[in-house]
Design an enzyme around this catalytic site. Structure first.
Site, PDB file in Angstrom:
ATOM      1  N   TRP A  57     -12.651 -48.570  12.150  1.00 31.22           N
ATOM      2  CA  TRP A  57     -13.497 -49.375  11.274  1.00 31.22           C
ATOM      3  C   TRP A  57     -14.799 -48.694  10.899  1.00 31.22           C
ATOM      4  O   TRP A  57     -15.460 -49.100   9.959  1.00 31.22           O
ATOM      5  CB  TRP A  57     -13.815 -50.720  11.954  1.00 31.22           C
ATOM      6  N   ASN A  58     -15.232 -47.651  11.648  1.00 25.87           N
ATOM      7  CA  ASN A  58     -16.610 -47.171  11.446  1.00 25.87           C
ATOM      8  C   ASN A  58     -16.817 -46.395  10.142  1.00 25.87           C
ATOM      9  O   ASN A  58     -17.926 -46.350   9.630  1.00 25.87           O
ATOM     10  CB  ASN A  58     -17.123 -46.401  12.662  1.00 25.87           C
ATOM     11  N   LYS A 114      -2.344 -47.722   8.416  1.00 27.03           N
ATOM     12  CA  LYS A 114      -2.687 -48.964   9.105  1.00 27.03           C
ATOM     13  C   LYS A 114      -4.172 -48.903   9.428  1.00 27.03           C
ATOM     14  O   LYS A 114      -4.602 -48.280  10.388  1.00 27.03           O
ATOM     15  CB  LYS A 114      -1.885 -49.143  10.403  1.00 27.03           C
ATOM     16  N   PRO A 115      -4.982 -49.544   8.575  1.00 22.17           N
ATOM     17  CA  PRO A 115      -6.427 -49.505   8.827  1.00 22.17           C
ATOM     18  C   PRO A 115      -6.805 -50.427   9.976  1.00 22.17           C
ATOM     19  O   PRO A 115      -5.984 -51.259  10.407  1.00 22.17           O
ATOM     20  CB  PRO A 115      -7.036 -50.017   7.523  1.00 22.17           C
ATOM     21  N   GLY A 139      -9.693 -42.825  16.495  1.00 16.83           N
ATOM     22  CA  GLY A 139     -10.051 -44.013  17.269  1.00 16.83           C
ATOM     23  C   GLY A 139     -10.374 -43.611  18.699  1.00 16.83           C
ATOM     24  O   GLY A 139     -10.781 -42.467  18.962  1.00 16.83           O
ATOM     25  N   SER A 140     -10.169 -44.537  19.595  1.00 14.54           N
ATOM     26  CA  SER A 140     -10.570 -44.291  20.979  1.00 14.54           C
ATOM     27  C   SER A 140      -9.611 -43.339  21.691  1.00 14.54           C
ATOM     28  O   SER A 140      -8.424 -43.258  21.361  1.00 14.54           O
ATOM     29  CB  SER A 140     -10.609 -45.622  21.731  1.00 14.54           C
ATOM     30  N   GLU A 198      -8.167 -37.703  16.444  1.00 19.33           N
ATOM     31  CA  GLU A 198      -9.633 -37.580  16.415  1.00 19.33           C
ATOM     32  C   GLU A 198     -10.157 -38.697  17.289  1.00 19.33           C
ATOM     33  O   GLU A 198     -10.191 -39.857  16.879  1.00 19.33           O
ATOM     34  CB  GLU A 198     -10.160 -37.758  14.987  1.00 19.33           C
ATOM     35  N   LEU A 199     -10.560 -38.370  18.506  1.00 18.89           N
ATOM     36  CA  LEU A 199     -10.831 -39.413  19.498  1.00 18.89           C
ATOM     37  C   LEU A 199     -12.323 -39.524  19.804  1.00 18.89           C
ATOM     38  O   LEU A 199     -13.148 -39.123  19.008  1.00 18.89           O
ATOM     39  CB  LEU A 199      -9.996 -39.120  20.749  1.00 18.89           C
ATOM     40  N   CYS A 215     -18.347 -41.276  16.211  1.00 16.67           N
ATOM     41  CA  CYS A 215     -17.899 -40.461  17.350  1.00 16.67           C
ATOM     42  C   CYS A 215     -18.696 -39.170  17.467  1.00 16.67           C
ATOM     43  O   CYS A 215     -18.587 -38.469  18.460  1.00 16.67           O
ATOM     44  CB  CYS A 215     -16.407 -40.179  17.235  1.00 16.67           C
ATOM     45  N   GLU A 266     -19.334 -43.480  25.902  1.00 21.05           N
ATOM     46  CA  GLU A 266     -19.807 -43.519  24.520  1.00 21.05           C
ATOM     47  C   GLU A 266     -20.524 -44.857  24.291  1.00 21.05           C
ATOM     48  O   GLU A 266     -19.954 -45.916  24.540  1.00 21.05           O
ATOM     49  CB  GLU A 266     -18.560 -43.460  23.621  1.00 21.05           C
ATOM     50  N   GLU A 276      -9.439 -31.843  10.741  1.00 23.96           N
ATOM     51  CA  GLU A 276      -9.368 -32.516   9.444  1.00 23.96           C
ATOM     52  C   GLU A 276     -10.383 -31.893   8.500  1.00 23.96           C
ATOM     53  O   GLU A 276     -11.410 -31.368   8.941  1.00 23.96           O
ATOM     54  CB  GLU A 276      -9.642 -34.009   9.606  1.00 23.96           C
TER      55      GLU A 276
HETATM   56  P1  ADP Z   1     -12.256 -48.303  18.046  1.00 22.82           P
HETATM   57  O1  ADP Z   1     -12.896 -48.332  19.365  1.00 22.82           O
HETATM   58  O2  ADP Z   1     -12.804 -47.309  17.083  1.00 22.82           O
HETATM   59  O3  ADP Z   1     -11.999 -49.657  17.432  1.00 22.82           O
HETATM   60  P2  ADP Z   1      -9.464 -48.211  18.599  1.00 22.82           P
HETATM   61  O4  ADP Z   1      -8.775 -47.033  19.184  1.00 22.82           O
HETATM   62  O5  ADP Z   1      -9.452 -49.484  19.354  1.00 22.82           O
HETATM   63  O6  ADP Z   1     -10.902 -47.653  18.331  1.00 22.82           O
HETATM   64  O7  ADP Z   1      -8.945 -48.527  17.152  1.00 22.82           O
HETATM   65  C1  ADP Z   1      -8.625 -47.555  16.206  1.00 22.82           C
HETATM   66  C2  ADP Z   1      -7.369 -47.953  15.480  1.00 22.82           C
HETATM   67  O8  ADP Z   1      -6.306 -48.040  16.428  1.00 22.82           O
HETATM   68  C3  ADP Z   1      -7.429 -49.312  14.792  1.00 22.82           C
HETATM   69  O9  ADP Z   1      -6.699 -49.233  13.590  1.00 22.82           O
HETATM   70  C4  ADP Z   1      -6.719 -50.214  15.794  1.00 22.82           C
HETATM   71  O10 ADP Z   1      -6.122 -51.331  15.177  1.00 22.82           O
HETATM   72  C5  ADP Z   1      -5.656 -49.296  16.333  1.00 22.82           C
HETATM   73  N1  ADP Z   1      -5.117 -49.636  17.657  1.00 22.82           N
HETATM   74  C6  ADP Z   1      -5.715 -50.337  18.655  1.00 22.82           C
HETATM   75  N2  ADP Z   1      -4.901 -50.436  19.716  1.00 22.82           N
HETATM   76  C7  ADP Z   1      -3.760 -49.784  19.403  1.00 22.82           C
HETATM   77  C8  ADP Z   1      -2.525 -49.514  20.081  1.00 22.82           C
HETATM   78  N3  ADP Z   1      -2.304 -49.936  21.325  1.00 22.82           N
HETATM   79  N4  ADP Z   1      -1.591 -48.795  19.432  1.00 22.82           N
HETATM   80  C9  ADP Z   1      -1.816 -48.339  18.191  1.00 22.82           C
HETATM   81  N5  ADP Z   1      -2.927 -48.564  17.502  1.00 22.82           N
HETATM   82  C10 ADP Z   1      -3.900 -49.272  18.086  1.00 22.82           C
END
Ligand code: ADP
Length: 481
Positions: free
Chosen positions: A149-150, A173-174, A227-228, A249-250, A283, A384, A461
């Protein structure tokens, strides 16, 4: 903003779902838009559509594919104000930053429109007279992107640009928190006539279920995720069964080093840029600011003086430079980090609480905060923070601060400020990070490789490296000559 629809196989549709989900404006805590919650069946349909059109898309000449990217980028610039407004309403960042992101997002489409034409192969000298060795590059096939989302627009174009340029189809999948920017961009790609199925945008709240459809399908050959680290690891495990290629990209935990020979004003300006962009929810945000002891007092004073007047509020309002955090859990995390640091002896010099914005009690606002005398026992130096908190840690020697900086499982971005050219190179080699800002707090740009080492992920990227993630190397041994 009203109702939105999914974009599946080139159609805007409510899809197979029967319930709605709402997009919340973090500045007002009010629902701003609604759309049908996508189901695994919607995701399966998007994959089918991509599979159907994949060969036709891959067989087009690069200049043809590039045209869609250039045209989409042009429309993004033309509609920057609208796209930015949507982004501020769903994500919170101040409107000027949102406009900056829309332009940054378009720059990836522009860059990869050009790179599409430079997917070069090789001819390699052979060991036998009757053979020739050639290498060509071909698109990996159907790909998927799972985005956060950021940066609701840029994290998409940084993946979609190279995918389309390389000849791949892509399902996006946003984040369920910011689907609107993604769907606005889908409208643009639809308008420029991108063939149906080349792009789908599937938005839903059950991320694990939607992702599972992607991960289980053998025909999806690559997944790019931002994401995370926690979710990145889940996806890496899930990718094993179909041996998908991955770009991850974590998380990060960026150190920001200020040496006594640095231009302190420039270091302060860059620290604020790195720390406060997106309210610190990036990040690559500086999470640990190490300052050499002889200048720590002066640096801290200047930082506080520059952060104190920053105006917190709804990002749509003129003059606001600090918007709300994304959700209540984000505030809770920031509060936990600050409380822990103060309880272990850090000095709270600015902020340190939820912000009063004069707009009543709503909105996930937190004051710009400065903590001094932070030490490694505090959670803020390990996890973080993803919030507007500058944590200052004094240090004595170069050797010592390199050790501190590398003492983390993450390795995304590191920044250092010094006028010593030898040190610039020593640190570039010794800091275990993928991105190094030497006297630069804002290194991200489309033509440079973005990505981390260690648990910050895999792959790069942007740049000429970014398109390689979407290409398979094929070797042709031509005999009988
Ligand atoms: P953030 O802390 O930046 O929200 P997330 O890793 O939770 O990071 O989310 C990043 C993306 O991963 C979002 O699109 C979220 O919907 C998706 N996401 C969250 N959990 C899962 C999962 N278990 N498997 C796949 N995608 C996921």
């Amino acid at each position: 903003m009203g109702r939105y629809q999914q974009y599946i196989g080139g159609e805007f549709t409510d899809g197979a779902g029967s319930t709605d989900f709402e997009v919340i404006n973090p500045a007002t805590e009010k629902a701003t838009a609604a759309l049908t919650d996508a189901t695994p069946a919607d995701m399966a349909q998007a994959i089918e559509a991509a599979v159907r059109v994949q060969d036709e898309w891959a067989d087009r000449v690069a200049t043809d594919r590039a045209r869609y990217l250039s045209e989409a980028a042009r429309l993004m610039h033309e509609r920057a104000d609208h796209l930015a407004r949507v982004m501020t309403i769903e994500e919170g960042k101040p409107i000027a930053e949102a406009i900056g992101e829309v332009k940054y997002a378009a720059s990836f489409l522009e860059w990869f429109a050009e790179e599409a034409r430079r997917v070069y192969g090789d001819v390699i000298p052979s060991n036998s007279k009757d053979k020739r060795i050639m290498v060509i590059k071909r698109p990996v096939g159907v790909t998927a992107a799972i985005t956060p989302w950021n940066f609701p627009a840029a994290m998409i174009t940084r993946k979609l640009g190279p995918a389309l340029a390389a000849g791949c189809t892509m399902i996006i999948k946003p984040s369920e928190l910011t689907p609107l920017s993604a769907l606005e961009m889908a409208k643009i790609f639809d308008e420029v006539g991108l063939p149906k199925g080349v792009l789908s945008v599937v938005c839903g709240t059950d991320a694990p279920a939607l992702a599972k459809v992607i991960m289980d399908d053998n025909r999806v050959r690559k997944v790019s995720f931002t994401g995370s680290t926690e979710v990145g690891k889940i996806l890496m495990r899930q990718a094993a069964d179909t041996m998908k290629r991955l770009s991850l990209e974590l998380g990060g935990h960026a150190p920001f080093l200020v040496f006594e020979d640095a231009d302190l004003d420039s270091a302060v300006t860059n620290a604020i840029a790195s720390k406060m962009r997106g309210m610190g929810e990036t990040c690559v945000s500086a999470n640990r600011i190490y300052v050499q002891r002889s200048v720590v007092e002066e640096f801290t004073k200047k930082l506080v003086a520059r952060m104190a007047p920053m105006r917190v509020g709804n990002g749509l309002e003129e003059g606001v430079t600090v918007g709300p955090l994304i959700e209540p859990a984000a505030i809770d995390k920031v509060e936990r980090h600050v409380k822990d640091a103060v309880s272990k002896g850090a000095d709270l010099l600015l902020g340190g609480q939820r912000a009063a914005t004069g707009q009543g009690e709503t909105g996930y606002f937190y004051e710009p905060t400065v903590l001094a005398n932070v030490n490694p026992s505090m959670i803020i130096t390990q996890e973080e923070t993803f919030g507007p908190v500058a944590a200052i840690i004094p240090f004595d020697t170069e050797e010592e601060v390199i050790r501190y900086a590398n003492d983390t499982p993450y390795g995304l971005a590191a920044y250092y400020f010094t006028r010593d050219v030898g040190r610039v190179f020593r640190l570039a080699e010794k800091l275990q990070y993928g991105i190094l800002g030497a006297n630069d707090g804002m290194p991200s740009t489309a033509q440079a490789p973005f990505g981390g080492v260690k648990q910050s992920g895999l792959g790069r990227e942007g740049s000429k490296y970014g398109i390689e993630e979407y290409l398979d190397v094929k070797y042709i041994s031509l005999g009988g000559i």
